[in-house]
Design a protein around this motif. Structure first.
Motif, short mmCIF file in Angstrom:
data_model
loop_
_atom_site.label_atom_id
_atom_site.label_comp_id
_atom_site.label_asym_id
_atom_site.label_seq_id
_atom_site.Cartn_x
_atom_site.Cartn_y
_atom_site.Cartn_z
N GLN A 12 0.84 -1.20 0.00
CA GLN A 12 0.00 0.00 0.00
C GLN A 12 0.88 1.25 0.00
OE1 GLN A 12 -3.36 0.00 -0.46
NE2 GLN A 12 -2.95 2.16 -0.82
N ALA A 13 1.97 1.21 0.75
CA ALA A 13 2.90 2.35 0.78
C ALA A 13 3.53 2.57 -0.60
CB ALA A 13 3.97 2.14 1.84
N VAL A 14 3.85 1.48 -1.30
CA VAL A 14 4.41 1.59 -2.65
C VAL A 14 3.40 2.25 -3.59
CG1 VAL A 14 5.13 0.25 -4.68
CG2 VAL A 14 6.04 -0.32 -2.44
N ASN A 19 1.50 7.03 -6.61
CA ASN A 19 0.44 8.01 -6.91
C ASN A 19 0.87 9.43 -6.57
OD1 ASN A 19 -1.35 6.10 -7.93
ND2 ASN A 19 -2.16 5.65 -5.91
N LYS A 20 1.60 9.57 -5.46
CA LYS A 20 2.10 10.88 -5.06
C LYS A 20 3.07 11.44 -6.11
CE LYS A 20 5.44 11.92 -2.14
NZ LYS A 20 6.33 11.90 -0.99
N LEU A 21 3.99 10.60 -6.57
CA LEU A 21 4.97 11.05 -7.55
C LEU A 21 4.32 11.36 -8.90
CD1 LEU A 21 8.07 8.80 -6.81
CD2 LEU A 21 7.85 11.26 -6.47
N VAL A 22 3.30 10.59 -9.28
CA VAL A 22 2.60 10.87 -10.54
C VAL A 22 1.96 12.25 -10.48
CG1 VAL A 22 0.59 10.21 -11.93
CG2 VAL A 22 2.23 8.47 -11.20
N ARG A 23 1.38 12.60 -9.33
CA ARG A 23 0.77 13.93 -9.18
C ARG A 23 1.82 15.03 -9.14
NH1 ARG A 23 -2.20 11.14 -5.42
NH2 ARG A 23 -1.01 12.04 -3.71
N LYS A 27 5.47 15.31 -15.69
CA LYS A 27 6.26 15.21 -16.91
C LYS A 27 7.21 14.00 -16.91
CE LYS A 27 5.97 20.02 -18.10
NZ LYS A 27 6.65 21.19 -18.61
N TRP A 28 7.34 13.33 -15.75
CA TRP A 28 8.21 12.16 -15.68
C TRP A 28 7.58 10.99 -16.41
CZ3 TRP A 28 10.72 11.17 -10.25
CH2 TRP A 28 11.52 12.25 -9.91
N ARG A 29 8.42 10.16 -17.01
CA ARG A 29 7.92 8.92 -17.61
C ARG A 29 7.53 7.96 -16.48
NH1 ARG A 29 13.07 8.81 -19.64
NH2 ARG A 29 13.22 6.71 -18.81
N ILE A 30 6.58 7.10 -16.76
CA ILE A 30 6.10 6.15 -15.75
C ILE A 30 7.22 5.22 -15.29
CG2 ILE A 30 4.51 4.21 -15.33
CD1 ILE A 30 3.16 6.96 -15.36
N ASP A 31 8.07 4.77 -16.22
CA ASP A 31 9.15 3.87 -15.81
C ASP A 31 10.16 4.57 -14.92
OD1 ASP A 31 9.87 5.27 -18.17
OD2 ASP A 31 11.51 3.87 -18.54
N ALA A 32 10.34 5.86 -15.08
CA ALA A 32 11.23 6.62 -14.19
C ALA A 32 10.63 6.72 -12.80
CB ALA A 32 11.49 8.01 -14.76
N ILE A 33 9.34 6.90 -12.72
CA ILE A 33 8.66 6.95 -11.42
C ILE A 33 8.74 5.59 -10.74
CG2 ILE A 33 6.43 7.26 -10.27
CD1 ILE A 33 5.79 9.38 -12.41
N ILE A 34 8.52 4.51 -11.49
CA ILE A 34 8.61 3.16 -10.92
C ILE A 34 10.02 2.90 -10.41
CG2 ILE A 34 8.56 0.71 -11.52
CD1 ILE A 34 6.15 1.36 -13.34
N ASP A 35 11.03 3.30 -11.16
CA ASP A 35 12.42 3.12 -10.70
C ASP A 35 12.68 3.89 -9.41
OD1 ASP A 35 13.01 1.50 -12.86
OD2 ASP A 35 13.99 3.07 -14.02
N ASP A 36 12.15 5.11 -9.32
CA ASP A 36 12.34 5.93 -8.12
C ASP A 36 11.65 5.28 -6.91
OD1 ASP A 36 13.40 8.37 -6.98
OD2 ASP A 36 11.31 9.02 -6.77
#
Length: 61
Positions: A12-14, A19-23, A27-36
Motif C-alpha cells: 500500500q505504501a508503494v 500516486n504521489k509522484l505521478v501527481r 512530466k516524468w515517464r512512468i518507468d522513471a517513477i517506478i524506478d524511483d
C-alpha cells in the motif's frame, strides 16, 4: 504483525508513493517513477511495477 500484514502495508505504501509522484511530477515517464519508487523501498523495479499493477501474488484481496 505477521509477514502477510507487513507485505500488505508495504504494498500500500508503494502504491501511495507512486500516486504521489505521478501527481507531483506529471512530466516524468512512468518507468522513471517506478524506478524511483523501487529505489525508495529497496525492491526491484519489476516488483514495484507488479505491486502497482496488482499483478500475480500482489493482487489485493
Amino acid at each position: 504483525m505477521s509477514q502477510k500484514e507487513r507485505f500488505k502495508k508495504r504494498n500500500q505504501a508503494v502504491r501511495n508513493e507512486f500516486n504521489k509522484l505521478v501527481r507531483e511530477q506529471p512530466k516524468w515517464r512512468i518507468d522513471a517513477i517506478i524506478d524511483d519508487v523501487a529505489d525508495k523501498f529497496f525492491i526491484a523495479s519489476r516488483t514495484a511495477e507488479a505491486i502497482i499493477k496488482s499483478e500475480g501474488i500482489y493482487k489485493e484481496n
